[in-house]
Motif scaffolding. Structure first.
Motif, PDB file in Angstrom:
ATOM      1  N   GLU A   1      -6.931  -6.914   6.460  1.00  0.00           N
ATOM      2  CA  GLU A   1      -6.058  -6.088   7.309  1.00  0.00           C
ATOM      3  C   GLU A   1      -4.613  -6.138   6.820  1.00  0.00           C
ATOM      4  O   GLU A   1      -3.919  -5.123   6.825  1.00  0.00           O
ATOM      5  CB  GLU A   1      -6.129  -6.540   8.768  1.00  0.00           C
ATOM      6  CG  GLU A   1      -7.436  -6.189   9.436  1.00  0.00           C
ATOM      7  CD  GLU A   1      -7.500  -6.664  10.873  1.00  0.00           C
ATOM      8  OE1 GLU A   1      -6.438  -6.932  11.477  1.00  0.00           O
ATOM      9  OE2 GLU A   1      -8.616  -6.774  11.396  1.00  0.00           O
ATOM     10  N   HIS A   2      -4.170  -7.315   6.401  1.00  0.00           N
ATOM     11  CA  HIS A   2      -2.806  -7.448   5.897  1.00  0.00           C
ATOM     12  C   HIS A   2      -2.658  -6.704   4.571  1.00  0.00           C
ATOM     13  O   HIS A   2      -1.636  -6.047   4.321  1.00  0.00           O
ATOM     14  CB  HIS A   2      -2.455  -8.932   5.753  1.00  0.00           C
ATOM     15  CG  HIS A   2      -0.994  -9.185   5.641  1.00  0.00           C
ATOM     16  ND1 HIS A   2      -0.494 -10.309   5.053  1.00  0.00           N
ATOM     17  CD2 HIS A   2       0.090  -8.465   6.028  1.00  0.00           C
ATOM     18  CE1 HIS A   2       0.832 -10.263   5.084  1.00  0.00           C
ATOM     19  NE2 HIS A   2       1.204  -9.158   5.665  1.00  0.00           N
ATOM     20  N   LEU A   3      -3.660  -6.793   3.722  1.00  0.00           N
ATOM     21  CA  LEU A   3      -3.661  -6.047   2.462  1.00  0.00           C
ATOM     22  C   LEU A   3      -3.495  -4.557   2.732  1.00  0.00           C
ATOM     23  O   LEU A   3      -2.639  -3.901   2.132  1.00  0.00           O
ATOM     24  CB  LEU A   3      -4.962  -6.307   1.689  1.00  0.00           C
ATOM     25  CG  LEU A   3      -5.217  -5.429   0.474  1.00  0.00           C
ATOM     26  CD1 LEU A   3      -4.237  -5.760  -0.638  1.00  0.00           C
ATOM     27  CD2 LEU A   3      -6.655  -5.585   0.000  1.00  0.00           C
ATOM     28  N   GLU A   4      -4.310  -4.021   3.634  1.00  0.00           N
ATOM     29  CA  GLU A   4      -4.238  -2.592   3.951  1.00  0.00           C
ATOM     30  C   GLU A   4      -2.870  -2.215   4.509  1.00  0.00           C
ATOM     31  O   GLU A   4      -2.303  -1.184   4.119  1.00  0.00           O
ATOM     32  CB  GLU A   4      -5.326  -2.221   4.966  1.00  0.00           C
ATOM     33  CG  GLU A   4      -6.717  -2.241   4.405  1.00  0.00           C
ATOM     34  CD  GLU A   4      -7.787  -2.031   5.464  1.00  0.00           C
ATOM     35  OE1 GLU A   4      -8.858  -1.525   5.096  1.00  0.00           O
ATOM     36  OE2 GLU A   4      -7.565  -2.365   6.658  1.00  0.00           O
ATOM     37  N   LEU A   5      -2.343  -3.038   5.394  1.00  0.00           N
ATOM     38  CA  LEU A   5      -1.040  -2.764   5.992  1.00  0.00           C
ATOM     39  C   LEU A   5       0.066  -2.760   4.936  1.00  0.00           C
ATOM     40  O   LEU A   5       0.872  -1.819   4.862  1.00  0.00           O
ATOM     41  CB  LEU A   5      -0.722  -3.803   7.066  1.00  0.00           C
ATOM     42  CG  LEU A   5       0.664  -3.690   7.705  1.00  0.00           C
ATOM     43  CD1 LEU A   5       0.788  -2.388   8.481  1.00  0.00           C
ATOM     44  CD2 LEU A   5       0.926  -4.882   8.605  1.00  0.00           C
ATOM     45  N   CYS A   6       0.100  -3.798   4.111  1.00  0.00           N
ATOM     46  CA  CYS A   6       1.145  -3.887   3.078  1.00  0.00           C
ATOM     47  C   CYS A   6       1.040  -2.741   2.085  1.00  0.00           C
ATOM     48  O   CYS A   6       2.052  -2.146   1.697  1.00  0.00           O
ATOM     49  CB  CYS A   6       1.072  -5.237   2.367  1.00  0.00           C
ATOM     50  SG  CYS A   6       1.590  -6.619   3.398  1.00  0.00           S
ATOM     51  N   TRP A   7      -0.178  -2.410   1.668  1.00  0.00           N
ATOM     52  CA  TRP A   7      -0.359  -1.331   0.703  1.00  0.00           C
ATOM     53  C   TRP A   7       0.036   0.011   1.302  1.00  0.00           C
ATOM     54  O   TRP A   7       0.717   0.811   0.661  1.00  0.00           O
ATOM     55  CB  TRP A   7      -1.789  -1.300   0.164  1.00  0.00           C
ATOM     56  CG  TRP A   7      -2.022  -0.159  -0.769  1.00  0.00           C
ATOM     57  CD1 TRP A   7      -2.895   0.871  -0.608  1.00  0.00           C
ATOM     58  CD2 TRP A   7      -1.350   0.092  -2.012  1.00  0.00           C
ATOM     59  NE1 TRP A   7      -2.803   1.744  -1.661  1.00  0.00           N
ATOM     60  CE2 TRP A   7      -1.866   1.291  -2.533  1.00  0.00           C
ATOM     61  CE3 TRP A   7      -0.352  -0.576  -2.715  1.00  0.00           C
ATOM     62  CZ2 TRP A   7      -1.427   1.830  -3.743  1.00  0.00           C
ATOM     63  CZ3 TRP A   7       0.093  -0.041  -3.923  1.00  0.00           C
ATOM     64  CH2 TRP A   7      -0.448   1.155  -4.420  1.00  0.00           C
ATOM     65  N   SER A   8      -0.350   0.278   2.541  1.00  0.00           N
ATOM     66  CA  SER A   8      -0.004   1.573   3.146  1.00  0.00           C
ATOM     67  C   SER A   8       1.510   1.682   3.342  1.00  0.00           C
ATOM     68  O   SER A   8       2.082   2.762   3.142  1.00  0.00           O
ATOM     69  CB  SER A   8      -0.762   1.807   4.448  1.00  0.00           C
ATOM     70  OG  SER A   8      -0.404   0.876   5.423  1.00  0.00           O
ATOM     71  N   ARG A   9       2.172   0.580   3.709  1.00  0.00           N
ATOM     72  CA  ARG A   9       3.629   0.609   3.839  1.00  0.00           C
ATOM     73  C   ARG A   9       4.288   0.856   2.492  1.00  0.00           C
ATOM     74  O   ARG A   9       5.226   1.651   2.384  1.00  0.00           O
ATOM     75  CB  ARG A   9       4.144  -0.703   4.434  1.00  0.00           C
ATOM     76  CG  ARG A   9       3.802  -0.851   5.914  1.00  0.00           C
ATOM     77  CD  ARG A   9       4.462  -2.060   6.531  1.00  0.00           C
ATOM     78  NE  ARG A   9       5.890  -1.808   6.619  1.00  0.00           N
ATOM     79  CZ  ARG A   9       6.817  -2.745   6.450  1.00  0.00           C
ATOM     80  NH1 ARG A   9       6.478  -3.987   6.188  1.00  0.00           N
ATOM     81  NH2 ARG A   9       8.095  -2.450   6.552  1.00  0.00           N
ATOM     82  N   LEU A  10       3.812   0.159   1.450  1.00  0.00           N
ATOM     83  CA  LEU A  10       4.392   0.344   0.120  1.00  0.00           C
ATOM     84  C   LEU A  10       4.234   1.794  -0.334  1.00  0.00           C
ATOM     85  O   LEU A  10       5.182   2.411  -0.815  1.00  0.00           O
ATOM     86  CB  LEU A  10       3.753  -0.602  -0.890  1.00  0.00           C
ATOM     87  CG  LEU A  10       4.407  -0.514  -2.272  1.00  0.00           C
ATOM     88  CD1 LEU A  10       4.703  -1.892  -2.805  1.00  0.00           C
ATOM     89  CD2 LEU A  10       3.560   0.280  -3.226  1.00  0.00           C
ATOM     90  N   LYS A  11       3.036   2.342  -0.150  1.00  0.00           N
ATOM     91  CA  LYS A  11       2.810   3.734  -0.574  1.00  0.00           C
ATOM     92  C   LYS A  11       3.704   4.709   0.189  1.00  0.00           C
ATOM     93  O   LYS A  11       4.198   5.682  -0.388  1.00  0.00           O
ATOM     94  CB  LYS A  11       1.345   4.120  -0.367  1.00  0.00           C
ATOM     95  CG  LYS A  11       0.443   3.668  -1.476  1.00  0.00           C
ATOM     96  CD  LYS A  11      -0.990   4.099  -1.279  1.00  0.00           C
ATOM     97  CE  LYS A  11      -1.157   5.575  -1.182  1.00  0.00           C
ATOM     98  NZ  LYS A  11      -2.565   5.995  -1.116  1.00  0.00           N
ATOM     99  N   ALA A  12       3.929   4.452   1.470  1.00  0.00           N
ATOM    100  CA  ALA A  12       4.753   5.352   2.274  1.00  0.00           C
ATOM    101  C   ALA A  12       6.222   5.278   1.895  1.00  0.00           C
ATOM    102  O   ALA A  12       6.921   6.295   1.906  1.00  0.00           O
ATOM    103  CB  ALA A  12       4.575   5.015   3.762  1.00  0.00           C
ATOM    104  N   ILE A  13       6.685   4.089   1.536  1.00  0.00           N
ATOM    105  CA  ILE A  13       8.114   3.885   1.280  1.00  0.00           C
ATOM    106  C   ILE A  13       8.479   4.061  -0.189  1.00  0.00           C
ATOM    107  O   ILE A  13       9.508   4.663  -0.514  1.00  0.00           O
ATOM    108  CB  ILE A  13       8.541   2.494   1.794  1.00  0.00           C
ATOM    109  CG1 ILE A  13       8.404   2.456   3.326  1.00  0.00           C
ATOM    110  CG2 ILE A  13       9.956   2.143   1.352  1.00  0.00           C
ATOM    111  CD1 ILE A  13       8.486   1.077   3.930  1.00  0.00           C
TER     112      ILE A  13
END
Length: 132
Positions: A44-56
């Motif tokens: 879950e943390h992996l998905e969260l960090c990756w989605s934030r990185l991709k968005a920003i």
């Protein structure tokens, strides 16, 4: 040495594999960097960090090189060796040469010093941004 065992790229976890494949495709790289493999110990943390990185970390009002330079500056300020290397490589890939890198690091060093001096002298802000 990592405090966790890095998740193998060939993991059976479908959530992790999906993120790993997206990382490689998005970044146009052959292998998943260690930071993502460490984060994969908690999917879950992996998905969260990756989605934030991709968005920003995509071009917007601020171009990608500028964003990577900011990431490098923060990494230097926080003394994160892993991130310093990663973001230096990213800025180089985006065209920043050694002279440009030297300028960036000079700005980082200058403003780390100036921030500390302003804090040490307990200076009250007298130059303020205009309300928008």
């Amino acid at each position: 040495m990592s405090t966790v065992q890095l998740v193998d790229e060939q993991t059976a976890d479908p959530r992790v594999r999906a993120v790993f494949e997206d990382i490689k495709a998005t970044k146009k790289i052959e292998r998943v960097p260690a930071i993502w493999r460490a984060l994969a110990t908690h999917p879950e943390h992996l998905e969260l960090c990756w989605s934030r990185l991709k968005a920003i970390m995509r071009p917007g009002k601020v171009d990608l090189l500028t964003k990577e330079i900011i990431a490098l500056a923060v990494s230097v300020t926080n003394s994160c060796k892993y991130c310093i290397n990663s973001h230096t490589a990213a800025t180089q890939k985006l065209g920043l040469d050694n002279e440009g890198l030297g300028e960036v690091l000079a700005v980082v060093g200058l403003f780390n010093q100036m921030n500390k001096l302003a804090d040490a002298y307990q200076i009250e802000p007298d130059i303020l941004p205009k309300p928008q």
